[in-house]
Design a protein around this motif. Structure first.
Motif, PDB file in Angstrom:
ATOM      1  N   ARG A 151      25.811  31.682  32.555  1.00  0.00           N
ATOM      2  CA  ARG A 151      25.743  30.434  31.788  1.00  0.00           C
ATOM      3  C   ARG A 151      25.058  29.335  32.600  1.00  0.00           C
ATOM      4  NH1 ARG A 151      30.149  30.239  27.503  1.00  0.00           N
ATOM      5  NH2 ARG A 151      29.876  27.975  27.625  1.00  0.00           N
ATOM      6  N   ALA A 152      25.225  29.369  33.920  1.00  0.00           N
ATOM      7  CA  ALA A 152      24.579  28.408  34.821  1.00  0.00           C
ATOM      8  C   ALA A 152      24.646  28.973  36.233  1.00  0.00           C
ATOM      9  CB  ALA A 152      25.278  27.047  34.765  1.00  0.00           C
ATOM     10  N   ASP A 178      31.484  20.902  32.659  1.00  0.00           N
ATOM     11  CA  ASP A 178      30.587  21.724  31.858  1.00  0.00           C
ATOM     12  C   ASP A 178      30.062  22.880  32.705  1.00  0.00           C
ATOM     13  OD1 ASP A 178      28.383  20.827  33.403  1.00  0.00           O
ATOM     14  OD2 ASP A 178      27.791  19.315  31.935  1.00  0.00           O
ATOM     15  N   ASP A 179      29.225  23.729  32.124  1.00  0.00           N
ATOM     16  CA  ASP A 179      28.795  24.940  32.820  1.00  0.00           C
ATOM     17  C   ASP A 179      28.077  24.642  34.129  1.00  0.00           C
ATOM     18  OD1 ASP A 179      29.861  26.457  30.776  1.00  0.00           O
ATOM     19  OD2 ASP A 179      27.929  26.799  29.777  1.00  0.00           O
ATOM     20  N   ALA A 180      27.149  23.686  34.107  1.00  0.00           N
ATOM     21  CA  ALA A 180      26.385  23.366  35.314  1.00  0.00           C
ATOM     22  C   ALA A 180      27.300  22.805  36.399  1.00  0.00           C
ATOM     23  CB  ALA A 180      25.268  22.378  34.992  1.00  0.00           C
ATOM     24  N   THR A 203      15.244  25.216  33.949  1.00  0.00           N
ATOM     25  CA  THR A 203      15.277  26.506  33.268  1.00  0.00           C
ATOM     26  C   THR A 203      15.036  27.626  34.269  1.00  0.00           C
ATOM     27  OG1 THR A 203      12.908  26.427  32.780  1.00  0.00           O
ATOM     28  CG2 THR A 203      14.410  25.461  31.148  1.00  0.00           C
ATOM     29  N   LEU A 204      15.309  28.851  33.837  1.00  0.00           N
ATOM     30  CA  LEU A 204      15.142  30.005  34.713  1.00  0.00           C
ATOM     31  C   LEU A 204      13.709  30.114  35.220  1.00  0.00           C
ATOM     32  CD1 LEU A 204      16.556  32.484  35.943  1.00  0.00           C
ATOM     33  CD2 LEU A 204      15.915  33.774  33.900  1.00  0.00           C
ATOM     34  N   LYS A 205      12.734  29.804  34.385  1.00  0.00           N
ATOM     35  CA  LYS A 205      11.339  29.944  34.814  1.00  0.00           C
ATOM     36  C   LYS A 205      10.968  28.966  35.930  1.00  0.00           C
ATOM     37  CE  LYS A 205       9.425  26.979  31.136  1.00  0.00           C
ATOM     38  NZ  LYS A 205       9.025  25.855  32.013  1.00  0.00           N
ATOM     39  N   PRO A 240      20.317  27.611  30.728  1.00  0.00           N
ATOM     40  CA  PRO A 240      19.471  28.001  29.595  1.00  0.00           C
ATOM     41  C   PRO A 240      18.586  26.845  29.138  1.00  0.00           C
ATOM     42  CG  PRO A 240      21.714  28.764  29.260  1.00  0.00           C
ATOM     43  CD  PRO A 240      21.739  27.857  30.456  1.00  0.00           C
ATOM     44  N   GLU A 241      17.441  27.174  28.552  1.00  0.00           N
ATOM     45  CA  GLU A 241      16.481  26.134  28.159  1.00  0.00           C
ATOM     46  C   GLU A 241      17.091  25.092  27.241  1.00  0.00           C
ATOM     47  OE1 GLU A 241      11.821  25.941  26.710  1.00  0.00           O
ATOM     48  OE2 GLU A 241      12.779  27.847  27.173  1.00  0.00           O
ATOM     49  N   SER A 242      18.024  25.505  26.399  1.00  0.00           N
ATOM     50  CA  SER A 242      18.648  24.580  25.457  1.00  0.00           C
ATOM     51  C   SER A 242      19.521  23.541  26.137  1.00  0.00           C
ATOM     52  CB  SER A 242      19.494  25.347  24.441  1.00  0.00           C
ATOM     53  OG  SER A 242      20.527  26.076  25.092  1.00  0.00           O
ATOM     54  N   GLU A 243      19.896  23.809  27.413  1.00  0.00           N
ATOM     55  CA  GLU A 243      20.786  22.903  28.135  1.00  0.00           C
ATOM     56  C   GLU A 243      20.044  21.921  29.042  1.00  0.00           C
ATOM     57  OE1 GLU A 243      24.135  22.804  27.754  1.00  0.00           O
ATOM     58  OE2 GLU A 243      23.848  24.286  26.166  1.00  0.00           O
TER      59      GLU A 243
END
Length: 322
Positions: free
Chosen positions: A36-37, A106-108, A293-295, A317-320
């Motif tokens: 998730r992070a 939160d996740d991060a 993001t991961l990239k 994730p990109e949405s976050e």
């Protein structure tokens, strides 16, 4: 799945490659987690360089700290089992070592809680025995490791002096709650600490930097003070003058937090319970300065390695990303 892999040792920005790979298969006592992070730590850069105390076989995926999700939907904090690190979509981790992610984070933030705050808690409380009303000097106070120590020091009732490099990081240290902020680029650290303490010096020093930071610490530690050696982000491992420690009556304390997982794993679980309570009270909250993001993970790991970031940089994730 996608995962960053290192096929040769070197600087993170040069050797990390984003690839399509198979999901890692859990071994005995392990569980698969959806990432998730994933928090970026300085050891991730050391892993890439081949300079960390653990050297996984090539190729490997760095990323030593995540917030993940179990197959049954539980949100947990984990240290992935290398060589399948956290800069990926899925990891495996030892099921017995999973810890519940605090609901207050939160996740991060949860991904950034484990290593930095556990290290800070063990360093300040178990090793240095920090007491309410004492003065705590924290080097690299605006960084990931230092910012955790600042918050934990304030939660313990200490007066906190934060050392940073530059006005931007000085502003971050003030926001974190430092009572006094010293800019090592323009201020005299020893003189500033002596002035802030009425000439007494710091009771506890938290040093993840080494090199000149340690040398300055030895000159402004109080009588019966404690210097906690956490790491050597400067790349310079100092050789303490033990005769000076003897004459001035101070202690030099080493801290290898990972060793507690082998020697006293129950202490890690008890510490997590306390950190979870402090998070619920709002006394601690990981300073997540960037969500990438991961990239973009390789560039972010390089910036953490170069010391140009503040707080924590977390892969989400990109949405976050915001």
């Amino acid at each position: 799945m996608q995962a960053w892999r290192v096929h040769r040792n070197g600087e993170p920005g040069e050797v990390m490659r984003l690839e399509e790979v198979d999901r890692p298969a859990p071994g005995d006592g392990q569980v698969e987690l959806r990432v998730r992070a994933a928090n970026i730590n300085f050891p991730d850069a050391l892993l890439c360089r081949g300079e960390y105390q653990v050297r996984p076989p090539l190729p490997f995926t760095p990323g030593v700290e995540i917030c993940g999700e179990t197959p049954d939907g539980r949100r947990v904090i984990a240290t992935p089992a290398l060589p399948h690190g956290g800069f990926a979509e899925y990891v495996v981790a030892d099921e017995a070592a999973l810890l519940p992610a605090p609901a207050a984070l939160d996740d991060a933030e949860a991904a950034a809680l484990h290593i930095g705050y556990q290290t800070g808690w063990f360093g300040l409380h178990r090793r240095a025995r920090l007491q309410r009303g004492e003065t705590l000097l924290v080097h690299a106070a605006a960084g990931g490791v230092g910012s955790a120590a600042v918050q934990l020091g304030k939660a313990a009732g200490a007066t906190v002096i934060g050392v940073v490099g530059g006005p931007e990081k000085a502003a971050v240290a003030r926001e974190l709650g430092c009572d006094v902020v010293v800019d090592r680029r323009s201020d005299d650290i020893v003189a500033a600490v002596k002035e802030a303490t009425g000439g007494r010096g710091a009771d506890v020093v938290y040093d993840p930097v080494g090199g000149d930071a340690y040398a300055k610490s030895a000159k402004c530690v109080a009588f019966e003070g404690r210097i906690v050696v956490v790491g050597f982000a400067s790349g310079d491992v100092p050789a303490p003058a033990l005769s000076h420690a003897l004459v001035k009556n101070y202690s030099v304390l080493g801290l290898h937090w990972g060793l507690y997982a082998v020697k006293d794993p129950g202490a890690i679980a008890r510490c997590h319970e306390e950190l979870t309570e402090l998070a619920a009270q709002g006394a601690i909250k990981p300073l997540v300065s960037e969500r990438v993001t991961l990239k973009d993970a390789a560039d972010a790991v390089q910036r953490v390695a170069d010391g140009t970031t503040t707080g924590r940089v977390v892969v989400v994730p990109e949405s976050e990303v915001r």
